[in-house]
Design a protein around this motif. Sequence first.
Motif, short mmCIF file in Angstrom:
data_model
loop_
_atom_site.label_atom_id
_atom_site.label_comp_id
_atom_site.label_asym_id
_atom_site.label_seq_id
_atom_site.Cartn_x
_atom_site.Cartn_y
_atom_site.Cartn_z
N UNK A 9 0.61 -1.01 -0.37
CA UNK A 9 -0.27 -0.60 0.16
C UNK A 9 0.62 1.42 -0.04
N UNK A 10 1.49 1.45 0.62
CA UNK A 10 3.10 2.58 1.08
C UNK A 10 3.59 2.63 -0.34
N UNK A 11 4.33 1.94 -1.54
CA UNK A 11 4.35 1.28 -2.34
C UNK A 11 3.63 2.02 -3.71
N UNK A 12 2.12 1.69 -3.17
CA UNK A 12 1.30 2.57 -4.64
C UNK A 12 1.09 4.35 -3.74
N UNK A 13 1.29 4.47 -2.70
CA UNK A 13 1.75 6.35 -2.86
C UNK A 13 2.51 6.82 -3.93
N UNK A 14 3.70 5.96 -3.49
CA UNK A 14 4.88 6.46 -3.58
C UNK A 14 4.72 6.43 -4.96
N UNK A 15 4.23 5.22 -6.34
CA UNK A 15 4.32 5.29 -7.08
C UNK A 15 2.86 6.46 -7.47
N UNK A 16 2.09 6.45 -7.30
CA UNK A 16 1.13 8.03 -7.28
C UNK A 16 2.05 9.36 -7.90
N UNK A 17 2.89 9.45 -6.44
CA UNK A 17 3.52 10.74 -6.27
C UNK A 17 5.06 10.61 -7.36
N UNK A 18 5.63 9.46 -8.10
CA UNK A 18 6.15 9.68 -8.75
C UNK A 18 7.46 9.24 -8.33
N UNK A 19 7.78 8.85 -7.04
CA UNK A 19 8.36 7.81 -6.84
C UNK A 19 8.95 6.61 -7.54
N UNK A 20 9.63 6.36 -8.08
CA UNK A 20 8.92 4.71 -8.37
C UNK A 20 10.02 4.23 -7.89
N UNK A 21 11.98 4.39 -7.80
CA UNK A 21 12.42 3.61 -7.33
C UNK A 21 12.69 3.67 -5.75
N UNK A 22 11.67 3.93 -4.82
CA UNK A 22 11.02 4.47 -3.26
C UNK A 22 9.96 3.61 -3.72
N UNK A 23 9.53 3.44 -4.66
CA UNK A 23 8.25 2.35 -4.58
C UNK A 23 8.43 0.42 -4.77
N UNK A 24 9.86 1.05 -6.15
CA UNK A 24 10.21 -0.85 -5.86
C UNK A 24 10.88 -1.47 -5.05
N UNK A 25 11.60 -0.27 -3.72
CA UNK A 25 12.70 -0.86 -3.33
C UNK A 25 11.33 -1.22 -2.23
N UNK A 26 10.78 -1.19 -1.35
CA UNK A 26 9.09 -1.59 -0.58
C UNK A 26 8.69 -3.06 -1.26
N UNK A 27 8.61 -2.87 -2.63
CA UNK A 27 7.80 -3.99 -3.35
C UNK A 27 8.86 -5.10 -3.08
N UNK A 28 10.13 -4.37 -3.49
CA UNK A 28 11.38 -5.81 -2.83
C UNK A 28 11.45 -6.16 -2.21
N UNK A 29 10.91 -5.75 -1.02
CA UNK A 29 10.76 -5.78 0.97
C UNK A 29 10.00 -6.71 1.75
N UNK A 30 8.47 -6.47 0.73
CA UNK A 30 7.38 -7.32 0.34
C UNK A 30 7.13 -8.36 0.05
N UNK A 31 7.59 -8.58 -1.19
CA UNK A 31 7.78 -9.89 -1.97
C UNK A 31 8.71 -11.12 -0.70
#
Length: 384
Positions: free
Chosen positions: A239-261
């Motif tokens: 969910x946090x990564x989705x917010x980062x994506x919407x804010x254009x923070x793609x690298x931060x989103x990828x970091x959160x998603x990789x950790x989530x995985x």
Amino acid sequence: MQYNRYFFSAFLGFVMLFGNASFAQSMKKADSIIRASGMEIYEKPEKAIEAGKYIIANAKDDAQIKIRGLMLVADAYSVKRDYQKSLEYVIMANKLSNHIDDPILKIKIANKMGIQYQQMKIYDEAIQYLNEAEKLCMAYPVKDSVMYHLGRNHIVRGFIYKEKLNCDIAINFFNKGIAELARVDNTMVKTNISIALYNKGNCYILLSDYESAKKSFFEAIEITKGIHASSLQAFAQKGLAEVYTLEGRYRDAIKELEEALAVSNSVGDLVLNRGIYNGLLENYLAVNDWSNYEKFHARFLETQLKVKESERKSINNLINEGYKTQNKNLKTEISKYNYYILTTLILIIVVVIFFYVLIKKSEKNILKLNDIIENLQNNREKPN
């Protein structure tokens, strides 16, 4: 907390290995097994399934213990998103509930039935069971004993109203649920609070309130780290990564998603994995990383297929159960109808026989009376 987790795991293993001989003597061990399994259900659902099946197999004729084992297995399968299996065990528990007098256990079953239907998006049935559970909660004399169940009830309503009405109403119910759960002195309620916070965050995303969304997700992540709930932590990070994506923070989103995985690997939650794969493919596409985009796109499609198949099986199972219930009700109605018909026929036959006997008796009396009259007339006609 880490010590407690290892203690419960060791205790669970000890009881299941050596407890067969004495299980029948003291079913209280089932409570300890359920508590131990509940501590790890979001991290090791397979262990909870194993423990629940052990309880079911050793419950003998104790309906309450058997129901608790069934509910544990159902909850674990829900964590794994295997709704077909979860539904099977919930239905078995619901059928057994007619044989118990424990109102708290009946509340748990009604709530779980509501949750099951909500997860399958059959909202009218879900509301029906949630209303039943709420009614039982309101009728229970010791209010402190039902706060946990009432809190879960509000949260599930929040899920439904998020889909059927709007996020403002849903957030209100999430807050009501969190408030009820916060009054319960039990570590286990934190999992439900985390779920509510995660869904609040999703609502805030839909309302474009990204700061409130991030706050909710951060709170959910902190709670899950304290209770070792892997799947819930991964959901909150997604969910946090989705917010980062919407804010254009793609690298931060990828970091959160990789950790989530990485966190979710031991859980096997198809819906969770699908969401993570979808987030990763979108963000890798945004940063022009085609290799990773293709990898996670393939994983997403594969997982999507598995989710659809699981949902189809669950719906078929539910439909079949509905047919069984309808056939049972039809047979009951036919039996009642046949009984009424048979009873009516017997009554008609009895009445016919009664009137037949009455008529025959009347005819005999008439004949007898005619004989008397004839004799009297003959006597009068004789000369003196």
